[in-house]
Write a protein that holds these residues in place. Structure first.
Motif, PDB file in Angstrom:
ATOM      1  N   SER A  88      13.586  55.141  64.412  1.00  0.00           N
ATOM      2  CA  SER A  88      13.449  56.413  65.129  1.00  0.00           C
ATOM      3  C   SER A  88      11.968  56.713  65.289  1.00  0.00           C
ATOM      4  N   ALA A  89      11.632  57.280  66.412  1.00  0.00           N
ATOM      5  CA  ALA A  89      10.228  57.607  66.683  1.00  0.00           C
ATOM      6  C   ALA A  89       9.839  58.821  65.842  1.00  0.00           C
ATOM      7  N   PRO A  90       8.666  58.801  65.225  1.00  0.00           N
ATOM      8  CA  PRO A  90       8.254  59.945  64.407  1.00  0.00           C
ATOM      9  C   PRO A  90       7.962  61.164  65.271  1.00  0.00           C
ATOM     10  N   SER A  91       8.212  62.331  64.697  1.00  0.00           N
ATOM     11  CA  SER A  91       7.839  63.552  65.415  1.00  0.00           C
ATOM     12  C   SER A  91       6.327  63.683  65.378  1.00  0.00           C
ATOM     13  N   LEU A  92       5.774  64.317  66.380  1.00  0.00           N
ATOM     14  CA  LEU A  92       4.328  64.424  66.530  1.00  0.00           C
ATOM     15  C   LEU A  92       3.884  65.849  66.227  1.00  0.00           C
ATOM     16  N   ARG A  93       2.931  65.985  65.336  1.00  0.00           N
ATOM     17  CA  ARG A  93       2.317  67.276  65.027  1.00  0.00           C
ATOM     18  C   ARG A  93       0.844  67.150  65.385  1.00  0.00           C
ATOM     19  N   PHE A  94       0.421  67.958  66.333  1.00  0.00           N
ATOM     20  CA  PHE A  94      -0.953  67.868  66.823  1.00  0.00           C
ATOM     21  C   PHE A  94      -1.843  68.868  66.097  1.00  0.00           C
ATOM     22  N   HIS A  95      -3.037  68.407  65.697  1.00  0.00           N
ATOM     23  CA  HIS A  95      -4.017  69.233  64.999  1.00  0.00           C
ATOM     24  C   HIS A  95      -5.378  69.017  65.651  1.00  0.00           C
ATOM     25  N   TYR A  96      -6.053  70.126  65.990  1.00  0.00           N
ATOM     26  CA  TYR A  96      -7.378  70.010  66.598  1.00  0.00           C
ATOM     27  C   TYR A  96      -8.389  69.567  65.548  1.00  0.00           C
ATOM     28  N   ASP A  97      -9.203  68.585  65.879  1.00  0.00           N
ATOM     29  CA  ASP A  97     -10.210  68.020  64.982  1.00  0.00           C
ATOM     30  C   ASP A  97     -11.566  68.619  65.338  1.00  0.00           C
ATOM     31  N   GLU A  98     -12.098  69.414  64.441  1.00  0.00           N
ATOM     32  CA  GLU A  98     -13.377  70.095  64.699  1.00  0.00           C
ATOM     33  C   GLU A  98     -14.582  69.325  64.167  1.00  0.00           C
ATOM     34  N   SER A  99     -14.389  68.123  63.690  1.00  0.00           N
ATOM     35  CA  SER A  99     -15.480  67.384  63.062  1.00  0.00           C
ATOM     36  C   SER A  99     -16.618  67.082  64.042  1.00  0.00           C
ATOM     37  N   TYR A 100     -16.289  66.821  65.313  1.00  0.00           N
ATOM     38  CA  TYR A 100     -17.349  66.541  66.282  1.00  0.00           C
ATOM     39  C   TYR A 100     -18.207  67.778  66.527  1.00  0.00           C
ATOM     40  N   GLU A 101     -17.584  68.925  66.614  1.00  0.00           N
ATOM     41  CA  GLU A 101     -18.331  70.165  66.809  1.00  0.00           C
ATOM     42  C   GLU A 101     -19.198  70.470  65.604  1.00  0.00           C
TER      43      GLU A 101
END
Length: 119
Positions: A88-101
């Motif tokens: 089964s395909a994993p569910s996707l949880r998106f998180h903004y990555d602020e490391s570049y900023e």
């Protein structure tokens, strides 16, 4: 006794690669054109993947990117399922990555300190 497996790390890396390709080639939403997948971690049972991303847009446009990612989640999950060959395909949880900023901010502060030392 079962040993620790590196399978979650390998699957996470593959998800990162495939999501990057999908966002570049198959997703037609212009709000996602500036999205870059920076890192993916996945639970040991391969059910939930945490996708860290950055988007090179203004802070005011970030909400639109979040909306677009949530809207495209089903499509992305379906495409990943076809490519990865998992049960089964994993569910996707998106998180903004602020490391570049944060890195850019630290870089600008260091440049200011360097200018002050030179004068």
């Amino acid at each position: 006794m079962r040993g620790r497996s590196d399978r979650p790390a390998r699957v996470a890396e593959r998800i990162r690669e495939e999501l990057s390709i999908l966002l570049q080639r198959k997703v037609s939403d212009p709000r996602l054109a500036s999205v870059t997948i920076t890192d993916v971690t996945i639970t040991p049972d391969l059910k939930i993947s945490h996708v860290n991303y950055t988007a090179f847009v203004d802070a005011s446009e970030r909400k639109e990117v979040v909306v677009a990612l949530r809207r495209a989640e089903g499509f992305l999950r379906r495409e990943l399922g076809a490519v990865l060959g998992l049960r089964s395909a994993p569910s996707l949880r998106f998180h903004y990555d602020e490391s570049y900023e944060r890195g850019a901010r630290i870089d600008s502060l260091l440049k200011e300190v360097q200018k002050d030392e030179e004068t």
